[in-house]
Design a protein around this motif. Structure first.
Motif, PDB file in Angstrom:
ATOM      1  N   SER A 196      51.421  14.976 -43.633  1.00  0.00           N
ATOM      2  CA  SER A 196      52.023  16.172 -44.218  1.00  0.00           C
ATOM      3  C   SER A 196      51.074  17.360 -44.148  1.00  0.00           C
ATOM      4  N   PHE A 197      49.786  17.115 -44.422  1.00  0.00           N
ATOM      5  CA  PHE A 197      48.803  18.195 -44.340  1.00  0.00           C
ATOM      6  C   PHE A 197      48.780  18.797 -42.938  1.00  0.00           C
ATOM      7  N   VAL A 198      48.659  17.949 -41.920  1.00  0.00           N
ATOM      8  CA  VAL A 198      48.585  18.441 -40.548  1.00  0.00           C
ATOM      9  C   VAL A 198      49.890  19.102 -40.138  1.00  0.00           C
ATOM     10  N   SER A 199      51.029  18.499 -40.522  1.00  0.00           N
ATOM     11  CA  SER A 199      52.329  19.039 -40.158  1.00  0.00           C
ATOM     12  C   SER A 199      52.544  20.436 -40.731  1.00  0.00           C
ATOM     13  N   ASN A 200      52.238  20.614 -42.008  1.00  0.00           N
ATOM     14  CA  ASN A 200      52.449  21.925 -42.626  1.00  0.00           C
ATOM     15  C   ASN A 200      51.414  22.951 -42.170  1.00  0.00           C
ATOM     16  N   LEU A 201      50.230  22.471 -41.815  1.00  0.00           N
ATOM     17  CA  LEU A 201      49.233  23.362 -41.218  1.00  0.00           C
ATOM     18  C   LEU A 201      49.717  23.840 -39.848  1.00  0.00           C
ATOM     19  N   LEU A 202      50.313  22.935 -39.082  1.00  0.00           N
ATOM     20  CA  LEU A 202      50.876  23.313 -37.790  1.00  0.00           C
ATOM     21  C   LEU A 202      52.041  24.284 -37.956  1.00  0.00           C
ATOM     22  N   ARG A 203      52.812  24.118 -39.024  1.00  0.00           N
ATOM     23  CA  ARG A 203      53.939  25.025 -39.240  1.00  0.00           C
ATOM     24  C   ARG A 203      53.448  26.462 -39.405  1.00  0.00           C
ATOM     25  N   GLU A 204      52.376  26.636 -40.172  1.00  0.00           N
ATOM     26  CA  GLU A 204      51.809  27.975 -40.329  1.00  0.00           C
ATOM     27  C   GLU A 204      51.315  28.504 -38.993  1.00  0.00           C
ATOM     28  N   SER A 205      50.636  27.653 -38.207  1.00  0.00           N
ATOM     29  CA  SER A 205      50.113  28.076 -36.913  1.00  0.00           C
ATOM     30  C   SER A 205      51.249  28.448 -35.955  1.00  0.00           C
ATOM     31  N   PHE A 206      52.322  27.643 -35.942  1.00  0.00           N
ATOM     32  CA  PHE A 206      53.473  27.944 -35.096  1.00  0.00           C
ATOM     33  C   PHE A 206      54.094  29.274 -35.491  1.00  0.00           C
ATOM     34  N   ALA A 207      54.099  29.570 -36.794  1.00  0.00           N
ATOM     35  CA  ALA A 207      54.698  30.815 -37.277  1.00  0.00           C
ATOM     36  C   ALA A 207      53.988  32.033 -36.695  1.00  0.00           C
ATOM     37  N   PHE A 208      52.675  31.932 -36.474  1.00  0.00           N
ATOM     38  CA  PHE A 208      51.927  33.052 -35.911  1.00  0.00           C
ATOM     39  C   PHE A 208      52.397  33.388 -34.500  1.00  0.00           C
ATOM     40  N   PHE A 209      52.924  32.398 -33.787  1.00  0.00           N
ATOM     41  CA  PHE A 209      53.444  32.642 -32.452  1.00  0.00           C
ATOM     42  C   PHE A 209      54.928  33.010 -32.477  1.00  0.00           C
ATOM     43  N   LEU A 210      55.690  32.343 -33.340  1.00  0.00           N
ATOM     44  CA  LEU A 210      57.140  32.514 -33.331  1.00  0.00           C
ATOM     45  C   LEU A 210      57.591  33.840 -33.951  1.00  0.00           C
ATOM     46  N   ILE A 211      56.883  34.323 -34.966  1.00  0.00           N
ATOM     47  CA  ILE A 211      57.284  35.588 -35.592  1.00  0.00           C
ATOM     48  C   ILE A 211      57.228  36.745 -34.595  1.00  0.00           C
ATOM     49  N   PRO A 212      56.115  36.930 -33.844  1.00  0.00           N
ATOM     50  CA  PRO A 212      56.125  37.982 -32.817  1.00  0.00           C
ATOM     51  C   PRO A 212      57.198  37.755 -31.747  1.00  0.00           C
ATOM     52  N   PHE A 213      57.453  36.488 -31.408  1.00  0.00           N
ATOM     53  CA  PHE A 213      58.489  36.177 -30.421  1.00  0.00           C
ATOM     54  C   PHE A 213      59.866  36.630 -30.921  1.00  0.00           C
ATOM     55  N   PHE A 214      60.197  36.285 -32.156  1.00  0.00           N
ATOM     56  CA  PHE A 214      61.471  36.713 -32.721  1.00  0.00           C
ATOM     57  C   PHE A 214      61.519  38.241 -32.856  1.00  0.00           C
ATOM     58  N   GLY A 215      60.378  38.839 -33.175  1.00  0.00           N
ATOM     59  CA  GLY A 215      60.331  40.293 -33.291  1.00  0.00           C
ATOM     60  C   GLY A 215      60.654  40.977 -31.988  1.00  0.00           C
ATOM     61  N   ARG A 216      60.238  40.404 -30.880  1.00  0.00           N
ATOM     62  CA  ARG A 216      60.539  40.987 -29.575  1.00  0.00           C
ATOM     63  C   ARG A 216      62.010  40.813 -29.210  1.00  0.00           C
ATOM     64  N   LEU A 217      62.651  39.763 -29.690  1.00  0.00           N
ATOM     65  CA  LEU A 217      64.063  39.547 -29.407  1.00  0.00           C
ATOM     66  C   LEU A 217      64.942  40.556 -30.123  1.00  0.00           C
ATOM     67  N   GLY A 218      64.537  41.002 -31.310  1.00  0.00           N
ATOM     68  CA  GLY A 218      65.337  41.980 -32.040  1.00  0.00           C
ATOM     69  C   GLY A 218      65.251  41.782 -33.539  1.00  0.00           C
ATOM     70  N   LYS A 219      65.544  42.839 -34.263  1.00  0.00           N
ATOM     71  CA  LYS A 219      65.412  42.796 -35.715  1.00  0.00           C
ATOM     72  C   LYS A 219      66.433  41.880 -36.378  1.00  0.00           C
ATOM     73  N   GLN A 220      67.492  41.534 -35.646  1.00  0.00           N
ATOM     74  CA  GLN A 220      68.478  40.612 -36.211  1.00  0.00           C
ATOM     75  C   GLN A 220      67.954  39.181 -36.277  1.00  0.00           C
ATOM     76  N   TYR A 221      66.730  38.965 -35.748  1.00  0.00           N
ATOM     77  CA  TYR A 221      66.127  37.639 -35.807  1.00  0.00           C
ATOM     78  C   TYR A 221      65.160  37.510 -36.982  1.00  0.00           C
ATOM     79  N   TYR A 222      65.333  38.357 -37.980  1.00  0.00           N
ATOM     80  CA  TYR A 222      64.467  38.302 -39.173  1.00  0.00           C
ATOM     81  C   TYR A 222      64.652  36.982 -39.929  1.00  0.00           C
ATOM     82  N   TYR A 223      65.898  36.514 -40.058  1.00  0.00           N
ATOM     83  CA  TYR A 223      66.152  35.277 -40.806  1.00  0.00           C
ATOM     84  C   TYR A 223      65.361  34.098 -40.246  1.00  0.00           C
ATOM     85  N   PRO A 224      65.491  33.774 -38.954  1.00  0.00           N
ATOM     86  CA  PRO A 224      64.700  32.638 -38.435  1.00  0.00           C
ATOM     87  C   PRO A 224      63.198  32.878 -38.505  1.00  0.00           C
ATOM     88  N   ALA A 225      62.768  34.146 -38.409  1.00  0.00           N
ATOM     89  CA  ALA A 225      61.340  34.439 -38.480  1.00  0.00           C
ATOM     90  C   ALA A 225      60.782  34.123 -39.861  1.00  0.00           C
TER      91      ALA A 225
END
Length: 314
Positions: free
Chosen positions: A238-267
């Motif tokens: 669980s520790f590693v999994s949730n740590l990875l979730r935070e790390s993945f978020a650093f990549f996915l949030i900018p990705f969703f931001g480039r797709l458009g502001k309507q992707y705020y929910y998944p971000a």
């Protein structure tokens, strides 16, 4: 009954910290409270490593822990993205134009950017590994008992409660857009939806998989709580999994931001509990300052429900 007592102790520690900050400890000690919280987190992670090192045959299980953690992360995020994206399309149909929110570029090498993203996760993993190595190679922690972790956990939650008061975080009237009130529900339901796939590639049951992803990115709490409940291997996953979730978020949030502001929910739902702190600047810069309040609300609620949900699965 044991679960209810445990939840009561956790809630008492959190509320006790809030009351202490509001009526006893002056606001000028907010920095000290933040430092104390970091100290307890690092200490808890270290002793989580010590506890993991005491498991018989743990070295042979490290590969499966890493793979299982990655599976929980990928499936949990996948379920969250699918559900939150569907909800975004349903609730915001026609209210937003398809606009591309190009993320601002920062100067610096690619290597430096990767280091900025991974330096904290690597530091935290290093703390856990140092505790495990010392337990395996020295007799220094032969006195250690897993019950000691509970007291450190209560102290950390008390500091978290103090931090909520010092930051003036209040759920009352926090969001004006009523649709945003459902964001935590999308994160919880999506994470659990994805966790249903975890038993297909691991030896975990559905119940265990749901418990592992219930940290929603709050790695320090989830790993420690599950370990404290008597499941050190699952706590490490669980520790590693949730740590990875935070790390993945650093990549996915900018990705969703480039797709458009309507992707705020998944971000914001991908960010989980971190949307109120470490990933908040990313969410604000990619989706606008108007989303700050919703992101903080989402993170606060996820941080409050995580310690309540985790014990229900163990």
């Amino acid at each position: 009954m044991d679960t209810l007592i445990y939840l009561g102790k956790l809630a008492a520690a959190l509320v006790g910290g809030m009351l202490l900050a509001r009526h006893v400890v002056s606001r000028k000690f907010s920095r000290q409270a933040s430092i104390a919280q970091s100290f307890f987190v690092w200490t808890l992670l270290f002793f989580m490593g010590v506890n993991t090192g005491s498991i018989e045959g743990i070295l042979s299980k490290l590969g499966s822990i890493g793979f299982s953690a990655l599976a929980c992360t990928v499936f949990g995020i996948l379920g969250t993205v699918i559900l939150s994206l569907g909800a975004s399309r349903l609730f915001n149909r026609g209210s937003q134009k398809l606009t591309i929110a190009i993320a601002p570029r920062k100067e610096g090498s690619l290597l430096r950017k990767f280091w900025d993203i991974f330096k904290e996760p690597l530091f935290l993993v290093g703390i856990v590994l140092s505790g495990m190595v010392l337990r395996l190679t020295t007799p220094l922690f032969s006195w250690f008992e897993s019950s000691f972790v509970s007291y450190l956990l209560y102290a950390m939650l008390a500091c978290v409660g103090m931090g909520l008061v010092y930051q003036n975080i209040s759920l009352k009237g926090m969001v004006s857009d009523k649709k945003l009130l459902l964001l935590p529900l999308f994160t919880i339901a999506g994470s659990y939806l994805g966790s249903l796939l975890v038993p297909l590639v691991t030896t975990f049951t559905i119940k265990e998989s749901m418990g592992i992803v219930s940290g929603f990115g709050w790695y320090s709490l989830s790993g420690i709580m599950i370990t404290d409940l008597g499941y050190p291997v699952l706590g490490s996953v669980s520790f590693v999994s949730n740590l990875l979730r935070e790390s993945f978020a650093f990549f996915l949030i900018p990705f969703f931001g480039r797709l458009g502001k309507q992707y705020y929910y998944p971000a914001v739902c991908t960010a989980g509990a971190t949307s109120m702190d470490v990933t908040l600047p990313l969410l604000s810069s990619r989706f606008g300052s108007v989303t700050v309040v919703g992101s903080i609300y989402h993170g606060v609620v996820m941080s409050l429900v995580s310690p309540l949900l985790i014990p229900l699965f163990f």
